[in-house]
Design a protein around this motif. Structure first.
Motif, PDB file in Angstrom:
ATOM      1  N   UNK A  86      -2.369 -16.467  -3.063  1.00 34.88           N
ATOM      2  CA  UNK A  86      -2.697 -18.114  -2.914  1.00 34.88           C
ATOM      3  C   UNK A  86      -1.949 -18.749  -1.554  1.00 34.88           C
ATOM      4  N   UNK A  87      -2.526 -19.722  -1.333  1.00 28.33           N
ATOM      5  CA  UNK A  87      -1.913 -20.534  -0.087  1.00 28.33           C
ATOM      6  C   UNK A  87      -0.220 -20.822  -0.465  1.00 28.33           C
ATOM      7  N   UNK A  88       0.268 -20.815  -1.623  1.00 27.41           N
ATOM      8  CA  UNK A  88       1.712 -20.980  -1.813  1.00 27.41           C
ATOM      9  C   UNK A  88       2.550 -19.805  -1.802  1.00 27.41           C
ATOM     10  N   UNK A  89       1.873 -18.678  -1.741  1.00 28.24           N
ATOM     11  CA  UNK A  89       2.732 -17.133  -1.574  1.00 28.24           C
ATOM     12  C   UNK A  89       2.615 -16.758  -0.241  1.00 28.24           C
ATOM     13  N   UNK A  90       3.641 -15.976  -0.065  1.00 33.48           N
ATOM     14  CA  UNK A  90       4.104 -15.185   0.938  1.00 33.48           C
ATOM     15  C   UNK A  90       2.998 -13.915   1.443  1.00 33.48           C
ATOM     16  N   UNK A  91       2.655 -13.739   2.254  1.00 29.11           N
ATOM     17  CA  UNK A  91       1.839 -12.545   2.953  1.00 29.11           C
ATOM     18  C   UNK A  91       2.607 -11.489   2.546  1.00 29.11           C
ATOM     19  N   UNK A  92       2.000 -10.225   2.315  1.00 30.26           N
ATOM     20  CA  UNK A  92       2.805  -9.045   2.247  1.00 30.26           C
ATOM     21  C   UNK A  92       3.693  -8.692   3.285  1.00 30.26           C
ATOM     22  N   UNK A  93       4.786  -8.220   3.182  1.00 30.58           N
ATOM     23  CA  UNK A  93       5.425  -7.877   4.453  1.00 30.58           C
ATOM     24  C   UNK A  93       5.136  -6.502   5.001  1.00 30.58           C
ATOM     25  N   UNK A  94       5.415  -6.385   6.214  1.00 22.43           N
ATOM     26  CA  UNK A  94       5.025  -4.888   6.856  1.00 22.43           C
ATOM     27  C   UNK A  94       5.746  -3.674   5.986  1.00 22.43           C
ATOM     28  N   UNK A  95       6.772  -3.833   5.350  1.00 22.83           N
ATOM     29  CA  UNK A  95       7.476  -2.847   4.558  1.00 22.83           C
ATOM     30  C   UNK A  95       6.678  -2.609   3.262  1.00 22.83           C
ATOM     31  N   UNK A  96       6.273  -3.643   2.586  1.00 18.35           N
ATOM     32  CA  UNK A  96       5.234  -3.618   1.355  1.00 18.35           C
ATOM     33  C   UNK A  96       4.234  -2.701   1.757  1.00 18.35           C
ATOM     34  N   UNK A  97       3.550  -3.300   2.762  1.00 18.03           N
ATOM     35  CA  UNK A  97       2.443  -2.454   3.222  1.00 18.03           C
ATOM     36  C   UNK A  97       2.454  -0.987   3.620  1.00 18.03           C
ATOM     37  N   UNK A  98       3.354  -0.864   4.154  1.00 22.66           N
ATOM     38  CA  UNK A  98       3.857   0.622   4.369  1.00 22.66           C
ATOM     39  C   UNK A  98       3.903   1.504   3.172  1.00 22.66           C
ATOM     40  N   UNK A  99       4.831   0.839   2.528  1.00 18.36           N
ATOM     41  CA  UNK A  99       5.006   1.601   1.070  1.00 18.36           C
ATOM     42  C   UNK A  99       3.968   1.984   0.324  1.00 18.36           C
ATOM     43  N   UNK A 100       2.934   0.987   0.295  1.00 22.16           N
ATOM     44  CA  UNK A 100       1.708   1.185  -0.313  1.00 22.16           C
ATOM     45  C   UNK A 100       0.638   2.062   0.309  1.00 22.16           C
ATOM     46  N   UNK A 101       0.839   2.100   1.571  1.00 29.86           N
ATOM     47  CA  UNK A 101      -0.064   3.169   2.440  1.00 29.86           C
ATOM     48  C   UNK A 101       0.222   4.544   2.264  1.00 29.86           C
ATOM     49  N   UNK A 102       1.914   4.775   2.299  1.00 29.39           N
ATOM     50  CA  UNK A 102       2.537   5.892   1.831  1.00 29.39           C
ATOM     51  C   UNK A 102       1.970   6.557   0.441  1.00 29.39           C
ATOM     52  N   UNK A 103       2.013   5.620  -0.647  1.00 28.03           N
ATOM     53  CA  UNK A 103       1.445   6.048  -1.967  1.00 28.03           C
ATOM     54  C   UNK A 103       0.086   6.341  -1.901  1.00 28.03           C
ATOM     55  N   UNK A 104      -0.777   5.666  -1.403  1.00 24.90           N
ATOM     56  CA  UNK A 104      -2.079   5.819  -1.254  1.00 24.90           C
ATOM     57  C   UNK A 104      -2.501   7.055  -0.625  1.00 24.90           C
ATOM     58  N   UNK A 105      -1.705   7.471   0.630  1.00 28.69           N
ATOM     59  CA  UNK A 105      -1.774   8.707   1.456  1.00 28.69           C
ATOM     60  C   UNK A 105      -1.560   9.955   0.440  1.00 28.69           C
ATOM     61  N   UNK A 106      -0.557   9.744  -0.424  1.00 29.52           N
ATOM     62  CA  UNK A 106       0.069  10.842  -1.181  1.00 29.52           C
ATOM     63  C   UNK A 106      -1.083  11.146  -2.229  1.00 29.52           C
ATOM     64  N   UNK A 107      -1.735   9.990  -2.791  1.00 28.54           N
ATOM     65  CA  UNK A 107      -2.760  10.014  -3.797  1.00 28.54           C
ATOM     66  C   UNK A 107      -3.891  11.006  -3.028  1.00 28.54           C
ATOM     67  N   UNK A 108      -4.171  10.819  -1.849  1.00 25.25           N
ATOM     68  CA  UNK A 108      -5.454  11.519  -1.015  1.00 25.25           C
ATOM     69  C   UNK A 108      -4.943  13.006  -1.250  1.00 25.25           C
ATOM     70  N   UNK A 109      -3.793  13.408  -1.040  1.00 25.05           N
ATOM     71  CA  UNK A 109      -3.222  14.940  -1.077  1.00 25.05           C
ATOM     72  C   UNK A 109      -3.273  15.380  -2.315  1.00 25.05           C
ATOM     73  N   UNK A 110      -3.112  14.329  -3.535  1.00 21.86           N
ATOM     74  CA  UNK A 110      -3.085  15.080  -4.910  1.00 21.86           C
ATOM     75  C   UNK A 110      -4.551  15.449  -5.324  1.00 21.86           C
TER      76      UNK A 110
END
Length: 124
Positions: A86-110
């Motif tokens: 929402x407009x009153x919320x902060x955008x996700x940080x670079x670190x948050x997105x990188x962490x989620x990218x790592x999780x999704x990448x690890x699921x692909x290898x699962x």
């Protein structure tokens, strides 16, 4: 890594005002494709079910591998929050997105290797 995850990683590196949110959208789409592949590997055709329903099916299909459904649910929830901010919320940080990218990448290898069980009948 899927091409969507590669695009998401490149997008988050751009450091534009909306790059992290765009990367979150790409990562969530990649996750949804990976969930479909994980279900098909267990002989479940996801059809046109919602992602929440697919995640519930993933819990049953991977009940012996608790980390797969829990990481999938966590990543999808966090990515959805990042995508629908929402407009009153902060955008996700670079670190948050990188962490989620790592999780999704690890699921692909699962994903189970070998022929998938696509020929089985889908349960609805």
């Amino acid at each position: 890594m899927t091409s969507l995850l590669t695009l998401a990683a490149a997008q988050s590196s751009r450091q534009s005002p909306h790059s992290n949110r765009i990367a979150a959208w790409l990562t969530r789409t990649a996750l949804e494709q990976i969930v479909d592949e994980l279900l098909r590997a267990k002989g479940i055709n996801p059809g046109r079910a919602s992602t929440r329903t697919r995640l519930a099916c993933l819990e049953v299909a991977y009940r012996d591998e608790h980390d797969v459904p829990s990481r999938s649910q966590y990543a999808w929830t966090r990515l959805s929050e990042a995508c629908h901010q929402h407009a009153y919320q902060l955008s996700p940080t670079y670190q948050e997105v990188q962490h989620l990218l790592e999780i999704v990448g690890s699921l692909q290898t699962s994903r189970p290797q070998g022929p998938s069980a696509e020929g089985k009948v889908a349960h609805r």
